[in-house]
Design a protein around this motif. Structure first.
Motif, PDB file in Angstrom:
ATOM      1  N   LEU A  51       0.832  -1.204   0.000  1.00  0.00           N
ATOM      2  CA  LEU A  51       0.000   0.000   0.000  1.00  0.00           C
ATOM      3  C   LEU A  51       0.867   1.255   0.000  1.00  0.00           C
ATOM      4  O   LEU A  51       0.385   2.364  -0.178  1.00  0.00           O
ATOM      5  CB  LEU A  51      -0.916   0.017   1.232  1.00  0.00           C
ATOM      6  N   VAL A  74      -0.452  -4.261  -4.576  1.00  0.00           N
ATOM      7  CA  VAL A  74      -1.071  -4.872  -3.404  1.00  0.00           C
ATOM      8  C   VAL A  74      -1.967  -6.055  -3.771  1.00  0.00           C
ATOM      9  O   VAL A  74      -1.953  -7.084  -3.100  1.00  0.00           O
ATOM     10  CB  VAL A  74      -1.841  -3.817  -2.565  1.00  0.00           C
ATOM     11  N   GLY A  75      -2.722  -5.926  -4.858  1.00  0.00           N
ATOM     12  CA  GLY A  75      -3.671  -6.975  -5.224  1.00  0.00           C
ATOM     13  C   GLY A  75      -3.012  -8.271  -5.653  1.00  0.00           C
ATOM     14  O   GLY A  75      -3.623  -9.327  -5.639  1.00  0.00           O
ATOM     15  N   VAL A  79      -1.934 -10.715   0.067  1.00  0.00           N
ATOM     16  CA  VAL A  79      -1.962 -10.351   1.482  1.00  0.00           C
ATOM     17  C   VAL A  79      -3.394 -10.078   1.904  1.00  0.00           C
ATOM     18  O   VAL A  79      -4.198  -9.587   1.124  1.00  0.00           O
ATOM     19  CB  VAL A  79      -1.110  -9.094   1.774  1.00  0.00           C
ATOM     20  N   GLY A 101     -13.861 -10.342  -2.100  1.00  0.00           N
ATOM     21  CA  GLY A 101     -12.584 -10.711  -2.698  1.00  0.00           C
ATOM     22  C   GLY A 101     -12.681 -11.903  -3.644  1.00  0.00           C
ATOM     23  O   GLY A 101     -11.895 -12.033  -4.570  1.00  0.00           O
ATOM     24  N   ARG A 105     -12.701 -11.711  -8.549  1.00  0.00           N
ATOM     25  CA  ARG A 105     -11.679 -12.444  -9.299  1.00  0.00           C
ATOM     26  C   ARG A 105     -12.073 -12.556 -10.765  1.00  0.00           C
ATOM     27  O   ARG A 105     -13.263 -12.589 -11.086  1.00  0.00           O
ATOM     28  CB  ARG A 105     -11.545 -13.863  -8.728  1.00  0.00           C
TER      29      ARG A 105
END
Lengths: 358, 279
Positions: A51, A74-75, A79, A101, A105
């Motif tokens: 981040l 980050v993606g 994490v 999340g 996808r």
């Protein structure tokens, strides 16, 4: 999945948030980054997450399981990140929050509707919020929200879990409960986790290892026992737990504070030097009568018997207030009252000579 | 029973302020608007219908509503970008740009009308390049849209700014950390959060465009059946001392504006109910 960072620095304008920090977190470990605000712990966590980017430096590296992730966003790092203020999506139900999340996808590796439902229901059970799937975040308590945020983070099966002061916004009792719950959860799923906190009790209780940070640097890394009982620096000594701090003089291997003397073999010179002696309140004993060994004569100024330990505040010539923690039975036996003259015997003390740290 | 409305407050005066509110709203809003109904009621149904369904008038409705809708949609997209830029980034001259957004509010509409006409007409700064390429703006449909976009911009920007300020950056970070693309983050996280304000801005800009007069009548050219807006028709009727005809058309505008506001409020209510999770 291990995490390793090497030579990370980060500056915000003229403020140094991190200065050449390196750290290794082993597979399946729960590590706490502990420090006062502004010590750089959150920045370190955010850099691990992706981040935030570290200052450009050819030596800086971020490795997950020995593989470079320095350049991945980050993606793509896999994490799970838990924020202090939950950061739940207000317009989505608990169920939709946890499923988010999985649903975003790409179609090729998006689970089927049924397997998403199974996974979310499993997680709801894990966070003890079965039957709350249709609720909205505004209808939950702070502790429940944070559990949902945690479920949302682990729903995508991250390889690393990062928690930024996850219990900071909760009241003491809920905090304690969640902390224990998090530890049990970690023992169940063994996800490599990094937790940021300014609460030393939280860090010492939950973490396998504690990383004490101060002023953009790491002061000490060790098990809770190590950092508490063998602090590597004055800062760690002062930051962890209550401590009595006295100025003293050191000379030829001995530090002296009034009538008390402490061994300090690191300094053998015969010239006197200023030093500081640290004594934890529970490492001090109080006696009504003087023993053979020298004790520090002091006067009782204040008493506070509430709590697991009774706290006695003393005053002695030449030093500031002394705080002593006594087990309740000893406290009753002594039957102290303000104004009494007593003798203080340290069971354990640590001496630091400025610029001459052990 | 009246006591149940009483709430303790350090600044008392519920009765007084409520009385004032009702009187004030009646004088300023309700009574003048109700006059529209009374004036048209004297007309008789047939004459009313023939007035409001005259082909020239119907053409003006189409233009006004169509152009207003296009202008407002343009504002929602580009005003949204302006609001986003002003809230999210720091750059030199930001306060100046922020102040510029208010200009359409502040400038007398006739002034902006003249200015727009000057810029977009055949000899104007922009018009001289566009017209040879086949884009006729002034004295044509696009001219009406341009003027309506101009006056509607501040409504969208000013209603969106607080909503964007309220967005938590953490939400976007959470979305990104969960693997969402930027587009998905915008679509599923940001847009739903600012949607109520976006609708409010839309409603206000749309209502303003529907009722706009001054800035449009110069650039539109007021060609019958082509670029006459409804407010222009109303003033034309008044110029010919046809007060009843003017009020009849005004009533149509009033009711349709009301219908638009009502619909948008209903949508907002529906959204907020859904998000409160009463289900």
């Amino acid at each position: 999945m291990s995490i390793e960072v090497k030579h990370l620095s980060k500056t915000f304008g003229s403020f140094k948030a991190l200065e050449d920090v390196s750290l290794r977190v082993n597979d399946g470990e729960l590590v706490a980054l502990l420090g006062p605000s502004g010590s750089g712990k959150t920045t370190l966590l955010r850099i691990i997450a992706g981040l935030e980017t570290p200052d450009p430096n050819p030596e800086s590296e971020i490795l997950f399981h020995e593989a470079h992730v320095t350049a991945s966003p980050v993606g793509k790092r896999g994490v799970g990140f838990v924020f202090q203020h939950y950061a739940l999506f207000r317009h989505m139900s608990v169920y939709d929050n946890i499923a988010f999340g999985l649903r975003v996808r790409p179609r090729a590796n998006r689970p089927s509707r049924e397997s998403i439902r199974d996974r979310v229901n499993h997680l709801l059970k894990l966070i003890q919020l079965e039957g709350f799937g249709n609720r909205y975040p505004s209808q939950l308590s702070g502790g429940q929200r944070q559990r949902v945020a945690l479920a949302r983070a682990i729903a995508v099966e991250p390889q690393v879990l990062l928690l930024d002061e996850p219990f900071g916004a909760l009241d003491a009792k809920v905090r304690k409960g969640l902390r224990d719950w998090l530890r049990r959860l970690h023992d169940e799923i063994h996800l490599t986790s990094v937790l940021v906190t300014h609460d030393q009790e939280e860090a010492l209780e939950v973490a396998d290892r504690v990383v004490v940070m101060n002023k953009a640097k790491i002061e000490q890394v060790g098990t809770p026992e190590e950092v508490f009982h063998q602090p590597a620096s004055q800062f760690v000594m002062e930051f962890l737990g209550q401590v009595n701090i006295f100025r003293c003089r050191v000379k030829a291997g001995t530090a002296s504070l009034g009538t008390l003397t402490f061994e300090y073999p690191n300094y053998q010179e015969s010239s006197e030097k200023d030093a500081i002696v640290y004594m934890r309140p529970h490492d001090l004993e109080i006696k009504r009568r003087q023993r053979n060994e020298p004790g520090l004569m002091a006067k009782v100024s204040r008493l506070n018997p509430a709590g697991a330990f009774a706290r006695v505040f003393l005053h002695a010539d030449g030093v500031d207030e002394i705080q002593v923690e006594l087990p309740q039975d000893q406290y009753r036996e002594l039957a102290l009252s303000p104004g009494d003259v007593v003798y203080v015997y340290p069971k354990n003390a640590r001496v630091f000579v400025p610029d001459f740290v052990i | 029973m009246s006591r149940t409305f009483r709430q303790y407050s350090v600044i008392p005066g519920f009765g007084l302020t409520l009385g004032y509110t009702i009187t004030y709203l009646s004088l300023i809003v309700l009574i003048p608007l109700s006059m529209l109904f009374f004036r048209t009621a004297g007309m008789g149904w047939e004459r009313f219908w023939s007035t409001i369904s005259d082909p020239r008038v119907v053409a003006s409705y189409k233009l006004t509503f169509g152009a207003s809708l296009i202008a407002t949609l343009i504002n929602v997209v580009f005003g949204g970008i302006v609001a986003w830029t002003l809230v999210r980034y720091k750059f030199p001259g930001k306060t100046l740009i922020d102040a510029m957004v208010d200009l359409p509010f502040a400038i007398p509409t006739a002034v902006s009308g003249i200015a727009l006409t000057a810029v977009y007409s055949k000899n104007g700064w922009i018009g001289q390049y566009l017209e040879p390429m086949g884009f006729k703006i002034a004295f044509a449909y696009p001219g009406v849209v341009v003027a309506m976009t101009f006056i509607g911009l501040p409504f969208v920007v000013r209603t969106l700014q607080p909503a964007i300020e309220d967005l938590h950056k953490e939400n976007e970070e959470a979305s990104a950390s969960l693997g969402a693309t930027r587009l998905q983050t915008f679509r599923y996280v940001i847009l739903p959060a600012i949607l109520p304000s976006l609708l409010t801005g839309f409603a206000m800009a749309f209502a303003r465009a529907l009722g706009e007069y001054g800035s449009i009548v110069f650039i539109s050219g007021n060609l019958p059946m082509k670029t006459e807006i409804t407010t222009w028709i109303i003033t034309q009727k008044l110029d010919q001392y046809d007060t009843e005809g003017a009020t009849a058309i005004a009533l149509v505008m009033l009711l349709s504006s009301f219908a638009v506001l009502f619909t948008i409020n209903a949508i907002q209510w529906w959204i907020s109910q859904r998000h409160r999770g009463v289900s």
